[in-house]
Design a protein around this motif. Structure first.
Motif, PDB file in Angstrom:
ATOM      1  N   SER A 125     111.700  45.414  35.254  1.00 59.94           N
ATOM      2  CA  SER A 125     113.063  44.914  35.444  1.00 59.94           C
ATOM      3  C   SER A 125     113.929  45.896  36.216  1.00 59.94           C
ATOM      4  O   SER A 125     115.005  45.555  36.668  1.00 59.94           O
ATOM      5  CB  SER A 125     113.712  44.631  34.089  1.00 59.94           C
ATOM      6  N   LYS A 126     113.472  47.145  36.313  1.00 58.20           N
ATOM      7  CA  LYS A 126     114.199  48.219  37.004  1.00 58.20           C
ATOM      8  C   LYS A 126     115.362  48.774  36.193  1.00 58.20           C
ATOM      9  O   LYS A 126     116.062  49.671  36.650  1.00 58.20           O
ATOM     10  CB  LYS A 126     114.698  47.797  38.397  1.00 58.20           C
ATOM     11  N   ASP A 127     115.603  48.214  34.999  1.00 52.56           N
ATOM     12  CA  ASP A 127     116.561  48.853  34.091  1.00 52.56           C
ATOM     13  C   ASP A 127     115.812  49.943  33.343  1.00 52.56           C
ATOM     14  O   ASP A 127     114.699  49.700  32.876  1.00 52.56           O
ATOM     15  CB  ASP A 127     117.090  47.847  33.061  1.00 52.56           C
ATOM     16  N   TRP A 128     116.419  51.109  33.216  1.00 50.02           N
ATOM     17  CA  TRP A 128     115.718  52.136  32.477  1.00 50.02           C
ATOM     18  C   TRP A 128     116.565  52.653  31.315  1.00 50.02           C
ATOM     19  O   TRP A 128     117.782  52.521  31.310  1.00 50.02           O
ATOM     20  CB  TRP A 128     115.224  53.258  33.383  1.00 50.02           C
ATOM     21  N   GLN A 129     115.875  53.193  30.323  1.00 48.65           N
ATOM     22  CA  GLN A 129     116.502  53.727  29.124  1.00 48.65           C
ATOM     23  C   GLN A 129     116.098  55.192  29.015  1.00 48.65           C
ATOM     24  O   GLN A 129     115.065  55.584  29.545  1.00 48.65           O
ATOM     25  CB  GLN A 129     116.005  53.005  27.851  1.00 48.65           C
TER      26      GLN A 129
ATOM     27  N   MET B 263     110.746  52.623  31.596  1.00 46.74           N
ATOM     28  CA  MET B 263     111.154  51.539  32.484  1.00 46.74           C
ATOM     29  C   MET B 263     110.032  50.520  32.648  1.00 46.74           C
ATOM     30  O   MET B 263     108.849  50.890  32.648  1.00 46.74           O
ATOM     31  CB  MET B 263     111.542  52.077  33.863  1.00 46.74           C
TER      32      MET B 263
END
Ligand code: THU
Length: 132
Positions: A113-117, A110
């Motif tokens: 951006s606070k988007d995680w993969q 992460m």
């Protein structure tokens, strides 16, 4: 102790605050849940002699081993600011994670951006080197 993905990411984000990265300015935090359900964290620690710097994942793995952990169940790595993308583990850290991973180990990355993969070790390090 039941640690959610968000708790794990929060722990990595908190560890990142302690990063010693005066040369690159690139702060990384890592957090591991081990096979005992315990949490371990680490941050990157750089050095004036550049090759001596340590990655956050290496620090977290060292903490895990020190405290008796045997396998990485989940690891979160937090790094990357300003849209450059999340800190996916470097090649060396993929090998370090592999040493303590299972097929179902979850690797979360992460950035700000606070988007995680999330990835498996097979996705990050296919055809890996290992010894019997
Ligand atoms: N770094 C990590 O801590 N983990 C990685 O997987 C990639 C890179 C650190 C090393 C160095 O202190 C900084 O990020 C810039 O490369």
């Amino acid at each position: 102790m039941n640690i959610s993905d968000k708790d794990l990411i929060d722990a990595a984000t908190a560890a990142r605050e302690n990063a010693y990265c005066r040369y690159s300015g690139y702060a990384v935090g890592a957090a591991i849940i081990d096979d005992n359900g315990r949490l371990h964290t680490g941050c990157n620690i750089e050095n004036a002699a550049y090759p001596l710097g340590n990655c956050a994942e290496a620090a977290a793995i060292a903490a895990m081993v020190l405290e008796g952990g045997n396998r990485i169940v989940r690891i979160a790595v937090v790094g990357g600011s300003g849209g450059i993308g999340p800190c996916t583990p470097c090649g060396g850290c993929r090998q370090r994670i592999h040493e303590f991973a299972n097929d179902d180990t979850v690797i979360i990355t992460m950035d700000d951006s606070k988007d995680w993969q999330q990835y498996s070790i097979e996705e990050l390090l296919p055809a890996s080197f290992h010894l019997p």
